[in-house]
Design a protein around this motif. Structure first.
Motif, PDB file in Angstrom:
ATOM      1  N   ASN A 137       0.860  -1.168   0.000  1.00  0.00           N
ATOM      2  CA  ASN A 137       0.000   0.000   0.000  1.00  0.00           C
ATOM      3  C   ASN A 137       0.910   1.236   0.000  1.00  0.00           C
ATOM      4  OD1 ASN A 137      -2.058   1.801   0.155  1.00  0.00           O
ATOM      5  ND2 ASN A 137      -2.713   1.232   2.222  1.00  0.00           N
ATOM      6  N   PRO A 138       1.305   1.735  -1.181  1.00  0.00           N
ATOM      7  CA  PRO A 138       2.266   2.821  -1.198  1.00  0.00           C
ATOM      8  C   PRO A 138       1.710   4.129  -0.622  1.00  0.00           C
ATOM      9  CG  PRO A 138       1.593   2.280  -3.421  1.00  0.00           C
ATOM     10  CD  PRO A 138       0.944   1.309  -2.508  1.00  0.00           C
ATOM     11  N   SER A 139       0.402   4.311  -0.628  1.00  0.00           N
ATOM     12  CA  SER A 139      -0.149   5.557  -0.107  1.00  0.00           C
ATOM     13  C   SER A 139      -0.595   5.450   1.345  1.00  0.00           C
ATOM     14  CB  SER A 139      -1.315   6.017  -0.970  1.00  0.00           C
ATOM     15  OG  SER A 139      -2.340   5.051  -0.882  1.00  0.00           O
TER      16      SER A 139
END
Length: 163
Positions: A137-139
């Motif tokens: 989940n990069p954000s």
């Protein structure tokens, strides 16, 4: 017809042993002009000509050495120019291959255009098959750590016996 009153031979014919008549021969050298003229020193002229020929020969040798030096310099300059032209041509080939494949120019190797294009294509296919690291989940925010996650905490618990 024969005419007896004409002489058979004209008077104008001279024989070799006859003395020359008016205007007919060389004049003897005048003793006054011979004494006033300088005597030519042929031996000195000969030595002067020999010295001049030696000087010309030494100039020819030095000019020959100079020509050899200049020829060597010209050959090295031509070689350096050809090397620079070759390097520029390779750089142009690499830039062209980098534009078509998307690979940086510094990674591409090769000496000919075919080698450079083949190497760029090989790098492109290799990089396309290598998996990129997955970020779940990069954000999102990172998960909270608990105290059990620290390896030092585990060691402390074992040493002091606290739960």
């Amino acid at each position: 017809m024969f005419r007896p009153w004409q002489p058979r031979y004209p008077n104008r014919i001279r024989t070799v042993d006859a003395t020359p008549t008016e205007g007919g021969g060389e004049q003897p050298p005048d003793s006054e002009t011979n004494e006033t003229q300088e005597q030519v020193d042929w031996e000195a002229k000969y030595h002067e000509a020999v010295k001049h020929s030696h000087d010309l020969e030494s100039q020819m040798k030095t000019s020959g050495e100079t020509v050899d030096k200049l020829t060597a310099r010209a050959e090295t300059a031509e070689k350096a120019l050809n090397d620079l032209k070759t390097a520029q041509q390779r750089l142009d080939w690499k830039t062209k291959a980098a534009k078509t494949t998307g690979i940086p120019v510094d990674l591409i190797r090769g000496d000919s255009e075919e080698d450079i294009n083949a190497h760029a294509e090989a790098l492109k296919t290799y990089l396309s098959t290598v998996s990129k690291p997955a970020v779940p989940n990069p954000s999102g925010t990172p998960g909270a750590k608990t105290g059990n996650d620290n390896p030092n905490m585990l060691l402390l618990k074992q040493l002091f016996g606290t739960n």
